[in-house]
Scaffold this active site. Structure first.
Site, short mmCIF file in Angstrom:
data_model
loop_
_atom_site.label_atom_id
_atom_site.label_comp_id
_atom_site.label_asym_id
_atom_site.label_seq_id
_atom_site.Cartn_x
_atom_site.Cartn_y
_atom_site.Cartn_z
N LYS A 53 14.59 28.08 -14.71
CA LYS A 53 14.17 29.36 -15.31
C LYS A 53 15.25 30.41 -15.12
O LYS A 53 15.53 31.21 -16.01
CB LYS A 53 12.84 29.82 -14.70
CG LYS A 53 11.68 28.94 -15.19
CD LYS A 53 10.41 29.12 -14.40
CE LYS A 53 9.40 28.07 -14.88
NZ LYS A 53 8.21 27.97 -14.05
N GLN A 97 5.36 30.74 -8.49
CA GLN A 97 5.46 29.32 -8.83
C GLN A 97 4.30 28.56 -8.21
O GLN A 97 4.03 28.68 -7.01
CB GLN A 97 6.80 28.76 -8.33
CG GLN A 97 7.06 27.32 -8.71
CD GLN A 97 7.38 27.12 -10.19
OE1 GLN A 97 7.62 28.08 -10.91
NE2 GLN A 97 7.39 25.88 -10.62
N ASP A 120 3.53 34.85 -16.81
CA ASP A 120 2.84 33.60 -17.18
C ASP A 120 1.75 33.82 -18.21
O ASP A 120 1.31 32.89 -18.87
CB ASP A 120 2.15 33.01 -15.93
CG ASP A 120 3.03 32.03 -15.18
OD1 ASP A 120 2.82 31.89 -13.96
OD2 ASP A 120 3.89 31.39 -15.80
#
Ligand SMILES: Nc1nc(=O)c2c([nH]1)NC[C@@H]1CN(c3ccc(C(=O)N[C@@H](CCC(=O)O)C(=O)O)cc3)C=[N+]21
Length: 284
Positions: A53, A97, A120
């Site tokens: 990422k 995460q 997200d």
């Protein structure tokens, strides 16, 4: 018939080059978007995803704010870092995460996040806004599925869509995106409790397989010419990634997304889109 490939890698690359231009325009206005990641523990897979990422961020000019905590980190220590990123002006959006180490109350950590910094799109407030048709950052994988379909000209309006799986990150939010007026699809949500999965699959124009069950969707389950999105991943005995869709489906489907190389790269690209859109909202 051999299916057209819904190429996630190429589509993600096109999205990233578009984002590069938008990030440069933001920097002209003195705004540099920043993606924060909170990574707890030493799971090699999580470290690999987070590193990917941040490589993506570097490619398009988004700044990286990387916060790492040991596997022994307490609930309070993790929540303190969440509060810091909520307040950090350099952090436009961030992710925690998942999964977090056993014993940590994941939902409590996620609900502490500032919904406007939820890259997200999975914060309860943002999933609620999605239900209420209010603007919010969209969940990355479902939005990646939509973008992949649109960019390849797959008709969504009025389409019969079967979503297989009811997980929080894909199966549950996917129908919410597809049934918005802007998409107008008709969605059947199948899951482990579904009586005759094959009967539902065979009448689908579009199948989104997000169950995490190897080769769940077989050639005989697919209407010739249908679009099949292979999203779910599981590992075989040798630890290799296996999708939810049997390779033979490519002989029957009209479009198919490879796995890997389909929705995965789209998930990462949509994360960057959420960060850039949050920064663009801050200058409007
Ligand atoms: N807060 C949070 N948000 C996430 O989005 C999140 C997470 N936690 N935890 C872990 C999962 C996993 N995930 C992937 C994203 C892209 C690929 C991807 O790009 N896969 C490549 C293959 C990569 C390989 O070869 O291993 C592909 O499908 O082509 C995979 C996995 C996001 N996750």
């Amino acid at each position: 018939m051999t299916a057209q490939i819904l190429d996630g890698k190429a589509t993600a690359a096109a999205i990233k080059s578009d984002l590069t231009v938008r990030v440069a325009a933001l920097k002209e206005k003195g705004v540099t978007p920043g993606l924060g990641t909170i990574l707890v523990g030493d799971d090699p897979g999580s470290h690999k995803y987070v590193a990917g990422k941040h490589r993506d961020c570097a490619e398009v000019g988004i700044a990286s704010i990387q916060r790492e905590l040991p596997a022994t980190a307490t609930q309070d220590e993790i929540e303190a870092v969440v509060r810091e990123l909520n307040e950090d002006p350099a952090c436009t959006g961030y992710i925690v995460q998942l999964p977090l180490p056993r014993g940590i109350d994941e939902n409590r950590v996620l609900e502490l996040m500032d919904p406007d910094k939820d890259a997200d799109g999975l914060h309860p407030m943002n999933l609620g806004r999605l239900v209420l048709n209010e603007p919010a950052p969209l969940p990355c994988t479902p939005n990646g599925v939509l973008t992949l379909l649109r960019r390849h000209g797959v008709e969504i309006k009025g389409a019969e869509v079967v979503v297989v799986g009811r997980g929080v990150t894909i199966g549950r939010p996917m129908p919410l995106l597809l049934t918005r007026r802007s998409e107008n699809a008709t969605v059947t949500q199948c899951h482990t409790g579904t009586r005759d999965l094959s009967a539902h699959l065979r009448r689908a124009d579009i199948i989104v397989a997000a169950a995490g069950s190897a080769h769940l969707v077989r050639p005989e389950d697919v209407k010739p010419g249908a679009a099949v999105l292979d999203v779910g991943v599981s590992r075989n005995a040798e630890g290799k990634i296996v999708g939810d869709v049997h390779p033979g489906v490519a002989e029957v489907a009209g479009w198919i997304s490879p796995n890997p190389g389909g929705v995965g790269p789209m998930t990462r690209a949509q994360l960057l889109v959420n960060v850039v859109e949050a920064a663009e909202r801050s200058v409007d």
